[in-house]
Write a protein that holds these residues in place. Structure first.
Motif: not given
Length: 181
Positions: A108-129
């Motif tokens: 609850a105190a860090h609602p967006y922090l757990p999403l950071l690794p997934l967002a970076k993964f999506f960005g990296g995967t998109g660029l790889y593709l």
């Protein structure tokens, strides 16, 4: 006085009620779910980042705009995926060391922090593709039919992945079944 006695009470005198067995199981399940998300993202990001890094070892003609774009896509994919894996690993370490009852408050105190690794993964995967599409475009120069066929296939494949992600984001994920009483 009663108020003074309460003020002078030591922390050893404070009794914290323990959660009941069902609540404790739910807290452990939540912690496990959070940890599982970090572990899965870390593994997937490492895999894609490794693919992108291997792609960077190819031959590039930096006078070619396609080769420049291809190199940059792979470069950014490596960094995004590596940072995704590192961020997920550190968050895993942080949550793993926490008491299960502290995880809901942390989320609850860090609602967006757990999403950071997934967002970076999506960005990296998109660029790889995108890099894979550029790679085929470059390698199939002069073979127009195959070049365009691979471009269309690559773009529609990426769009289907983006469409799936957006659909789940809008429609919602798999509903969770409440435990039987």
């Amino acid at each position: 006085m009663k108020g003074e006695e309460d003020d002078n009470a030591s922390s050893a005198d404070v009794v914290v009620p323990l959660p009941d067995a069902e609540a404790l199981l739910a807290l452990r399940a939540l912690k496990g779910s959070v940890l599982n998300g970090f572990a899965n993202t870390s593994v997937k990001a490492s895999l894609i980042g490794g693919f992108a890094l291997a792609s960077m070892r190819g031959t590039y003609d930096f006078d070619s705009e396609t080769d420049k774009a291809l190199y940059l896509c792979n470069f950014f994919a490596v960094h995004l995926c590596t940072c995704s894996a590192l961020t997920a690993a550190y968050l895993y370490h942080t949550v793993n060391g926490a008491d299960p009852s502290d995880v809901p408050a942390w989320r609850a105190a860090h609602p967006y922090l757990p999403l950071l690794p997934l967002a970076k993964f999506f960005g990296g995967t998109g660029l790889y593709l995108i890099g894979v599409i550029l790679w085929s475009w470059r390698d199939l120069e002069g073979v127009s039919g195959m070049q365009w066929g691979c471009l269309v296939f690559g773009v529609t494949s990426m769009l289907s992945a983006v469409g799936t992600i957006l659909y789940i984001a809008v429609a919602g994920s798999v509903p969770r079944t409440a435990p039987a009483e």
